[in-house]
Design an enzyme around this catalytic site. Structure first.
Site, mmCIF file in Angstrom:
data_model
loop_
_atom_site.group_PDB
_atom_site.id
_atom_site.type_symbol
_atom_site.label_atom_id
_atom_site.label_comp_id
_atom_site.label_asym_id
_atom_site.label_seq_id
_atom_site.Cartn_x
_atom_site.Cartn_y
_atom_site.Cartn_z
ATOM 1 C CG HIS A 17 -2.032 -0.951 1.177
ATOM 2 N ND1 HIS A 17 -3.278 -0.622 0.720
ATOM 3 C CD2 HIS A 17 -2.090 -2.262 1.507
ATOM 4 C CE1 HIS A 17 -4.061 -1.688 0.772
ATOM 5 N NE2 HIS A 17 -3.363 -2.686 1.243
ATOM 6 C CE LYS A 21 -4.021 -0.411 4.737
ATOM 7 N NZ LYS A 21 -4.980 0.131 5.698
#
Length: 134
Positions: A17, A21
């Site tokens: 990600h 994140k």
């Protein structure tokens, strides 16, 4: 479900990600928990899932450079002990549009439930998707 169908297989999970994140993907945790039941082996998603958050690792994993700011790439592998058989499941998202569309679908779903006079309760995204037609 078929508990133990992959007994003796090793489960490995890698997810990538964007850098911002901080936590492990909820999708990766949910899919991993389901796959772990197939192996009959304990699997701790918090320590067993490899998380990629830096640009170099993410691009090596297949993330296009223009998606580094918003993406979700996941690979789940079940490999036999002798290494002769491997099953993989992958799902990859570039950008954030699909998440915005899902949020709009969920709002429409809830508006329809309220308009129909349903009792207040908590719904999950599976119910939203199962309803269809959004």
């Amino acid at each position: 479900s078929f508990p133990g169908a992959f007994s003796g297989y090793e489960l490995t999970v890698t997810e990538s990600h964007q850098k911002t994140k901080a936590d492990t993907s909820g999708t990766a945790i949910a899919v991993t928990e389901a796959l772990a039941k197939l192996t009959n082996e304990p699997f701790d998603p918090e320590t067993g899932i490899e998380r990629l958050r830096d640009d170099e690792s993410s691009m090596a994993f297949g993330v296009p450079e223009d998606a580094l700011g918003g993406h979700a790439f996941h690979t789940y592998s079940l490999k036999s002990k002798d290494g002769t058989v491997e099953f993989q499941v992958r799902h990859n998202v570039c950008g954030r549009r699909v998440y915005a569309d899902g949020t709009a679908d969920a709002v429409l779903f809830l508006a329809n439930k309220i308009a129909a006079g349903g009792s207040p309760r908590v719904f999950d995204m599976i119910e939203v998707l199962s309803e269809g037609g959004l």
